[in-house]
Design a protein around this motif. Sequence first.
Motif, mmCIF file in Angstrom:
data_model
loop_
_atom_site.group_PDB
_atom_site.id
_atom_site.type_symbol
_atom_site.label_atom_id
_atom_site.label_comp_id
_atom_site.label_asym_id
_atom_site.label_seq_id
_atom_site.Cartn_x
_atom_site.Cartn_y
_atom_site.Cartn_z
ATOM 1 N N THR A 1 10.639 6.247 8.250
ATOM 2 C CA THR A 1 9.688 5.084 8.045
ATOM 3 C C THR A 1 9.629 4.837 6.706
ATOM 4 O O THR A 1 9.940 3.653 6.094
ATOM 5 C CB THR A 1 8.407 5.130 8.868
ATOM 6 O OG1 THR A 1 8.726 5.329 10.198
ATOM 7 C CG2 THR A 1 7.616 4.128 8.383
ATOM 8 N N THR B 1 4.737 -5.388 5.922
ATOM 9 C CA THR B 1 5.174 -3.780 5.770
ATOM 10 C C THR B 1 4.007 -2.993 5.565
ATOM 11 O O THR B 1 3.915 -1.865 6.358
ATOM 12 C CB THR B 1 6.036 -3.460 4.478
ATOM 13 O OG1 THR B 1 6.931 -4.530 4.419
ATOM 14 C CG2 THR B 1 6.254 -2.055 4.040
ATOM 15 N N ILE C 1 4.336 0.041 8.542
ATOM 16 C CA ILE C 1 4.454 1.667 8.249
ATOM 17 C C ILE C 1 3.311 2.557 9.051
ATOM 18 O O ILE C 1 3.600 3.377 9.731
ATOM 19 C CB ILE C 1 4.122 1.615 6.754
ATOM 20 C CG1 ILE C 1 5.274 1.301 5.899
ATOM 21 C CG2 ILE C 1 4.058 3.244 6.372
ATOM 22 C CD1 ILE C 1 5.092 1.189 4.450
ATOM 23 N N SER D 1 11.305 1.780 4.768
ATOM 24 C CA SER D 1 10.361 0.722 4.003
ATOM 25 C C SER D 1 10.460 0.716 2.446
ATOM 26 O O SER D 1 9.907 -0.292 1.663
ATOM 27 C CB SER D 1 8.979 0.860 4.691
ATOM 28 O OG SER D 1 8.589 2.335 3.900
#
Length: 163
Positions: A150, A89, A93, A154
């Motif tokens: 995004t 992650t 990102i 996330s």
Amino acid sequence: MQVVPLQHTRLRCVVPVLTLAAAYAVAAWLGLWLAIPPGYATVIWPASGLALAGVLMGGARVSPGIWLGSFVVDLWTAWDATHTATLLTSVAIPSSIGVGATVQALVGASLVRRWVGFPSPLTSARDIGTFLLLGGPLSCLVSATVGVTTLAVSGQIRGRCLS
């Protein structure tokens, strides 16, 4: 006909990209001082203007420098190597946000070239206003949309549904 060594040609391609990446990273780092926690949202993002200027002056070939500069700064902000999932992650990102920043600069430069022309002396109020509108708020919608999407996907920010 003069033959240019391959190394010289590569250097001419790489130096502008790395220069823009470094300049973008510095401008973004300074912009993060104005960030609202968790560290992404700011009212002023000087790196966007720098990215637009870079693409207007250097063309689309320097745009990887925008992605790289954005990626480095956002990786610094998002880094979490606690587990494999958080590590992925924290790389995904910044990658996505970097794409948004790059596309924003490319769209802004394209709009400015189409509607104002570049280079332009910006001598009329109409040209100045059009340049500011297209290169500023309008093209910034691209990166803002990609960035917020995004962060929402996330789980970094939570949205509320109005009922």
